[in-house]
Design a protein around this motif. Structure first.
Motif, PDB file in Angstrom:
ATOM      1  N   UNK A 230       0.789  -1.225   0.000  1.00 45.14           N
ATOM      2  CA  UNK A 230       0.000   0.000   0.000  1.00 45.14           C
ATOM      3  C   UNK A 230       0.820   1.274   0.000  1.00 45.14           C
ATOM      4  N   UNK A 231       2.051   1.191  -0.473  1.00 48.71           N
ATOM      5  CA  UNK A 231       2.912   2.378  -0.537  1.00 48.71           C
ATOM      6  C   UNK A 231       2.930   2.942  -1.962  1.00 48.71           C
ATOM      7  N   UNK A 232       3.696   4.012  -2.152  1.00 52.81           N
ATOM      8  CA  UNK A 232       3.714   4.724  -3.427  1.00 52.81           C
ATOM      9  C   UNK A 232       5.045   4.567  -4.151  1.00 52.81           C
ATOM     10  N   UNK A 233       5.008   4.836  -5.458  1.00 51.45           N
ATOM     11  CA  UNK A 233       6.181   4.660  -6.310  1.00 51.45           C
ATOM     12  C   UNK A 233       6.279   5.813  -7.306  1.00 51.45           C
ATOM     13  N   UNK A 234       7.511   6.192  -7.630  1.00 54.37           N
ATOM     14  CA  UNK A 234       7.799   7.019  -8.798  1.00 54.37           C
ATOM     15  C   UNK A 234       8.360   6.076  -9.857  1.00 54.37           C
ATOM     16  N   UNK A 235       7.669   5.933 -10.980  1.00 56.58           N
ATOM     17  CA  UNK A 235       8.100   5.017 -12.035  1.00 56.58           C
ATOM     18  C   UNK A 235       9.390   5.468 -12.689  1.00 56.58           C
ATOM     19  N   UNK A 236      10.041   4.540 -13.367  1.00 54.75           N
ATOM     20  CA  UNK A 236      11.373   4.800 -13.930  1.00 54.75           C
ATOM     21  C   UNK A 236      11.483   4.280 -15.357  1.00 54.75           C
ATOM     22  N   UNK A 237      11.993   5.110 -16.254  1.00 58.86           N
ATOM     23  CA  UNK A 237      12.256   4.844 -17.673  1.00 58.86           C
ATOM     24  C   UNK A 237      10.975   4.830 -18.511  1.00 58.86           C
ATOM     25  N   UNK A 238       9.970   4.034 -18.105  1.00 61.28           N
ATOM     26  CA  UNK A 238       8.704   3.991 -18.831  1.00 61.28           C
ATOM     27  C   UNK A 238       7.603   4.629 -17.998  1.00 61.28           C
ATOM     28  N   UNK A 239       6.495   4.992 -18.656  1.00 56.86           N
ATOM     29  CA  UNK A 239       5.314   5.430 -17.922  1.00 56.86           C
ATOM     30  C   UNK A 239       4.686   4.184 -17.315  1.00 56.86           C
ATOM     31  N   UNK A 240       4.832   4.027 -16.011  1.00 56.30           N
ATOM     32  CA  UNK A 240       4.414   2.799 -15.357  1.00 56.30           C
ATOM     33  C   UNK A 240       3.086   2.935 -14.617  1.00 56.30           C
ATOM     34  N   UNK A 241       2.283   3.920 -15.047  1.00 54.84           N
ATOM     35  CA  UNK A 241       0.972   4.129 -14.426  1.00 54.84           C
ATOM     36  C   UNK A 241       0.069   2.912 -14.605  1.00 54.84           C
ATOM     37  N   UNK A 242       0.321   2.107 -15.638  1.00 59.20           N
ATOM     38  CA  UNK A 242      -0.512   0.931 -15.864  1.00 59.20           C
ATOM     39  C   UNK A 242      -0.304  -0.135 -14.790  1.00 59.20           C
ATOM     40  N   UNK A 243       0.712   0.030 -13.957  1.00 57.16           N
ATOM     41  CA  UNK A 243       0.939  -0.909 -12.848  1.00 57.16           C
ATOM     42  C   UNK A 243       0.092  -0.560 -11.626  1.00 57.16           C
ATOM     43  N   UNK A 244      -0.647   0.529 -11.721  1.00 58.33           N
ATOM     44  CA  UNK A 244      -1.545   0.910 -10.626  1.00 58.33           C
ATOM     45  C   UNK A 244      -1.558   2.400 -10.393  1.00 58.33           C
ATOM     46  N   UNK A 245      -2.638   3.069 -10.769  1.00 52.33           N
ATOM     47  CA  UNK A 245      -2.671   4.529 -10.661  1.00 52.33           C
ATOM     48  C   UNK A 245      -2.754   5.012  -9.222  1.00 52.33           C
ATOM     49  N   UNK A 246      -3.102   4.135  -8.282  1.00 47.14           N
ATOM     50  CA  UNK A 246      -3.068   4.530  -6.868  1.00 47.14           C
ATOM     51  C   UNK A 246      -1.741   4.135  -6.220  1.00 47.14           C
ATOM     52  N   UNK A 247      -0.853   3.531  -6.987  1.00 47.96           N
ATOM     53  CA  UNK A 247       0.487   3.179  -6.503  1.00 47.96           C
ATOM     54  C   UNK A 247       1.542   4.055  -7.167  1.00 47.96           C
ATOM     55  N   UNK A 248       1.481   4.171  -8.482  1.00 46.49           N
ATOM     56  CA  UNK A 248       2.469   4.938  -9.236  1.00 46.49           C
ATOM     57  C   UNK A 248       2.024   6.399  -9.312  1.00 46.49           C
ATOM     58  N   UNK A 249       2.711   7.273  -8.582  1.00 47.52           N
ATOM     59  CA  UNK A 249       2.325   8.684  -8.491  1.00 47.52           C
ATOM     60  C   UNK A 249       2.607   9.422  -9.794  1.00 47.52           C
ATOM     61  N   UNK A 250       3.707   9.108 -10.418  1.00 50.92           N
ATOM     62  CA  UNK A 250       4.088   9.588 -11.747  1.00 50.92           C
ATOM     63  C   UNK A 250       5.313   8.784 -12.145  1.00 50.92           C
ATOM     64  N   UNK A 251       5.869   9.062 -13.306  1.00 50.07           N
ATOM     65  CA  UNK A 251       7.059   8.347 -13.763  1.00 50.07           C
ATOM     66  C   UNK A 251       8.049   9.330 -14.370  1.00 50.07           C
ATOM     67  N   UNK A 252       9.322   8.991 -14.266  1.00 41.85           N
ATOM     68  CA  UNK A 252      10.369   9.757 -14.947  1.00 41.85           C
ATOM     69  C   UNK A 252      10.736   8.956 -16.193  1.00 41.85           C
ATOM     70  N   UNK A 253      10.342   9.460 -17.353  1.00 44.96           N
ATOM     71  CA  UNK A 253      10.402   8.672 -18.586  1.00 44.96           C
ATOM     72  C   UNK A 253      11.591   9.089 -19.446  1.00 44.96           C
TER      73      UNK A 253
END
Length: 319
Positions: A230-253
């Motif tokens: 139940x924690x949060x993530x900043x995605x890396x390299x790809x837009x990883x919002x598809x892994x969970x929009x309530x988990x992945x806050x944004x991504x650095x692409x």
């Protein structure tokens, strides 16, 4: 009827000439392109993005392209380059920093080929290394993490200590929230999922609630584990919002596919420089990804303003 037929033939001639002009505009130095990938094009992250870049080149320039997977040794690379050379390839892209040294060794043997590697050190006149400047994307990712943490403790699980995005994340987080603590662990490998997950466990136990898994070979399983907690993530390299929009806050692409297309265009126009080239937000090959609905719109707008300012001036929010 005769006049209509004559008009139709004139139209066909015009269209033929027009298409011929279009071809001449596109035609340049680029003949055929080869791509070397250390693992596979089916990993849905790094390898897949490199392959997408190759397909973009094929579509844009209407040329033959080739790729080889599992190119993880100098001996394999030498054989692949020889094969590409026989096929008429004159631009070879090595999808990783390990290829820079291999290409430095091969460059003199194949002067008609331009060798492009990634995040390496290109030393010959027909070699180029493309490099992302990851500091700014890390800085902006750190700002989002520090804004969203409830425990005032965020964490980075990085591949290597030399990654500029790691320092950027740390400084962006402390800029946004002076009370935040940043914990960092290094896998010392891009792909070691087992070690990355082992490093994650003590962070989870320590109260870290926002994570930056900065290694494209292991970040997906790490994100899945973080989601369970139940924690949060900043995605890396790809837009990883598809892994969970309530988990992945944004991504650095990092849009490596766009970067390869850009490099091919430069080469086609005779403008691809040798040596080590650096790219950032200004070239639109680094962007921030989709924001989670948990991130307030007001803060999203503020982030967008910071990024636009950086694109225009090169200055980060702390400058």
């Amino acid at each position: 009827m005769q006049n209509k037929k004559k008009s139709f033939m004139i139209l066909l001639t015009f269209l033929f000439l027009l298409s011929g002009c279009d071809y001449n505009v596109k035609k340049g130095q680029l003949e055929k392109v080869g791509l070397l990938i250390p693992e596979t094009v089916n990993d849905q992250v790094w390898g897949t993005k490199g392959y997408k870049g190759l397909l973009n080149i094929q579509s844009k320039f209407e040329i033959d392209v080739y790729y080889k997977e599992g190119m993880n040794s100098e001996a394999l690379v030498k054989r692949a380059v020889k094969e590409f050379h026989h096929k008429g390839v004159n631009l070879i892209i090595g999808h990783g920093n390990e290829y820079a040294e291999f290409f430095n060794h091969l460059a003199d043997e194949y002067p008609s080929i331009h060798f492009v590697s990634f995040n390496g050190d290109a030393k010959k006149k027909n070699t180029t290394s493309l490099n992302f400047d990851g500091y700014a994307m890390g800085f902006f990712g750190g700002m989002v993490a520090a804004e969203m943490t409830k425990s005032n403790t965020v964490g980075i699980i990085a591949a290597h200590d030399w990654q500029p995005e790691v320092k950027g994340f740390m400084e962006g987080a402390t800029y946004q929230n002076k009370h935040v603590k940043v914990k960092v662990s290094y896998v010392n490998d891009w792909d070691n999922e087992e070690k990355a997950l082992a490093l994650l466990e003590p962070m989870l136990a320590s109260g870290v609630d926002v994570y930056y898994p900065a290694g494209d070979g292991f970040n997906v399983p790490v994100i899945e584990r973080i989601k369970e907690k139940g924690c949060y993530v900043i995605g890396y390299v790809s837009d990883q919002s598809d892994l969970g929009e309530t988990t992945v806050l944004t991504s650095t692409i990092q849009h490596v596919d766009r970067l390869y297309e850009h490099a091919a265009e430069l080469y086609n126009d005779g403008k691809l420089q040798s040596g080590n080239l650096v790219f950032d937000f200004q070239e639109h090959v680094i962007t921030m990804g989709k924001y989670s609905p948990l991130v307030e719109k007001k803060f999203q707008k503020k982030m967008d303003q910071h990024i636009q300012r950086y694109i225009k001036t090169g200055k980060l929010p702390n400058e």
